[in-house]
Design an enzyme around this catalytic site. Structure first.
Site, PDB file in Angstrom:
ATOM      1  N   TYR A  49     103.629  39.892  28.134  1.00  0.00           N
ATOM      2  CA  TYR A  49     102.728  38.769  28.385  1.00  0.00           C
ATOM      3  C   TYR A  49     103.166  37.500  27.654  1.00  0.00           C
ATOM      4  O   TYR A  49     102.741  36.405  28.013  1.00  0.00           O
ATOM      5  CB  TYR A  49     101.302  39.105  27.944  1.00  0.00           C
ATOM      6  CG  TYR A  49     100.632  40.231  28.691  1.00  0.00           C
ATOM      7  CD1 TYR A  49     101.230  40.835  29.799  1.00  0.00           C
ATOM      8  CD2 TYR A  49      99.388  40.693  28.293  1.00  0.00           C
ATOM      9  CE1 TYR A  49     100.614  41.877  30.469  1.00  0.00           C
ATOM     10  CE2 TYR A  49      98.758  41.731  28.962  1.00  0.00           C
ATOM     11  CZ  TYR A  49      99.367  42.325  30.042  1.00  0.00           C
ATOM     12  OH  TYR A  49      98.738  43.348  30.692  1.00  0.00           O
ATOM     13  N   LYS A 228      90.440  39.892  32.768  1.00  0.00           N
ATOM     14  CA  LYS A 228      90.845  38.630  32.137  1.00  0.00           C
ATOM     15  C   LYS A 228      89.726  37.621  32.319  1.00  0.00           C
ATOM     16  O   LYS A 228      89.152  37.489  33.405  1.00  0.00           O
ATOM     17  CB  LYS A 228      92.139  38.114  32.775  1.00  0.00           C
ATOM     18  CG  LYS A 228      92.746  36.907  32.047  1.00  0.00           C
ATOM     19  CD  LYS A 228      92.267  35.576  32.551  1.00  0.00           C
ATOM     20  CE  LYS A 228      92.896  35.182  33.862  1.00  0.00           C
ATOM     21  NZ  LYS A 228      92.513  33.787  34.265  1.00  0.00           N
ATOM     22  N   ARG A 234      82.685  32.887  31.786  1.00  0.00           N
ATOM     23  CA  ARG A 234      83.134  34.083  32.510  1.00  0.00           C
ATOM     24  C   ARG A 234      83.108  35.311  31.600  1.00  0.00           C
ATOM     25  O   ARG A 234      82.770  36.413  32.036  1.00  0.00           O
ATOM     26  CB  ARG A 234      84.534  33.855  33.068  1.00  0.00           C
ATOM     27  CG  ARG A 234      85.073  34.988  33.929  1.00  0.00           C
ATOM     28  CD  ARG A 234      84.156  35.342  35.090  1.00  0.00           C
ATOM     29  NE  ARG A 234      83.885  34.207  35.945  1.00  0.00           N
ATOM     30  CZ  ARG A 234      84.693  33.801  36.929  1.00  0.00           C
ATOM     31  NH1 ARG A 234      85.815  34.433  37.175  1.00  0.00           N
ATOM     32  NH2 ARG A 234      84.371  32.759  37.659  1.00  0.00           N
ATOM     33  N   ASN A 238      80.919  38.676  32.440  1.00  0.00           N
ATOM     34  CA  ASN A 238      81.430  40.041  32.460  1.00  0.00           C
ATOM     35  C   ASN A 238      80.622  40.947  31.532  1.00  0.00           C
ATOM     36  O   ASN A 238      80.335  42.104  31.879  1.00  0.00           O
ATOM     37  CB  ASN A 238      82.903  40.059  32.075  1.00  0.00           C
ATOM     38  CG  ASN A 238      83.789  39.437  33.150  1.00  0.00           C
ATOM     39  OD1 ASN A 238      83.367  39.239  34.286  1.00  0.00           O
ATOM     40  ND2 ASN A 238      85.010  39.108  32.790  1.00  0.00           N
TER      41      ASN A 238
END
Length: 275
Positions: A49, A228, A234, A238
């Site tokens: 990553y 993600k 966000r 979640n």
């Protein structure tokens, strides 16, 4: 909010974590710090990553004791044996600025992978305490069974898993061997949010389609997930999935969705069916 936990003989892992691909730099650090502030205790990264250093900065900035975070990293598939895995992992620890990770995974299998030697290398790292648990990622059923047969005590498998992709074969193997399964891309690369069936369920519950998709995974025993989420909004959305309980009608409607949509399938991927 109570964070559900997967507890096996090999690990104790929060079921909802933060996936960090493809975030990098200051934005990644800020996302990690924000998530921890909201109550996340599971952070997922990888050598490939290119953000382990940023994740480490975010962990430190959170001010939370290291022992309160479950941290996963993964070693890329160009490390085919124990020695190369060791070298890569040492570099990962330095970038993360942490004395250990909670879970260390082989990121993808490759034709060059010396499976017995690679797994022995992971086991040696675990024996030293710099990885508390070890596992694999993106292994199809037959290769997963071969890895388990090496007898090193694998703790987890990480694969793509969501409402649009059946992973029942892998789940069966994991459950039979006291392994957790971590779902990456649990929102089907964003496609879950636009699905009309999930949207209908969401309206009935006063939730979002993404929350429905995560709640469905939470209804699967032994499954964790690492969506993600760069923004605080966000991330909070979640987390809201933890309070959403799907009923039998919801589960039946989701069961009726096609389960053959795979969104992560690079050219290097193994044979998903017979591999």
């Amino acid at each position: 909010m109570i964070m559900p936990i997967i507890e096996t003989a090999h690990l104790r892992m929060p079921r909802l974590g933060l996936g960090t691909w493809p975030m990098t730099g200051a934005a990644c650090s800020a996302a990690v710090e924000s998530a921890i502030g909201l109550g996340y205790r599971h952070i997922d990264t990888a050598e490939m990553y290119g953000n382990e250093d940023a994740v480490g900065v975010g962990l430190a900035a959170s001010g939370l004791p290291r022992a309160e975070i479950f941290l996963t990293t993964k070693i890329w598939n160009d490390k085919p044996d124990g020695a190369s895995i060791r070298r890569a992992f040492d570099a990962s620890l330095k970038r993360l600025a942490t004395p250990y990770v909670d879970l260390l995974l082989i990121h993808w299998p490759s034709p060059e992978l010396n499976l017995p030697d690679a797994l022995a290398g992971l086991a040696a790292i675990r024996a030293e305490g710099t990885a508390r648990a070890i596992g694999i990622s993106n292994f199809p059923p037959k290769l997963l069974a071969r890895a388990i047969a090496e007898g090193v005590g694998l703790a987890a498998l990480q694969v793509e898993f969501h409402v649009m992709l059946d992973q029942s074969r892998l789940l069966e193997i994991c459950r039979a061997n006291d392994m957790a399964l971590t779902a990456y891309s649990p929102l089907a690369k964003g496609n879950a949010s636009s699905d009309p069936v999930l949207q209908g369920i969401a309206r009935r519950h006063g939730a979002t389609a993404a929350q429905v998709a995560l709640a469905w995974l939470l209804a699967q025993p032994g499954v964790a997930m690492v969506p993600k989420a760069a923004s605080r909004a966000r991330q909070a959305e979640n987390l809201g999935a933890l309070d959403l309980k799907l009923d039998a009608a919801d589960l039946a409607a989701i069961a009726g969705l096609p389960k053959d949509r795979r969104f992560v399938n690079p050219a290097m991927a193994p044979d998903w069916i017979d591999g």
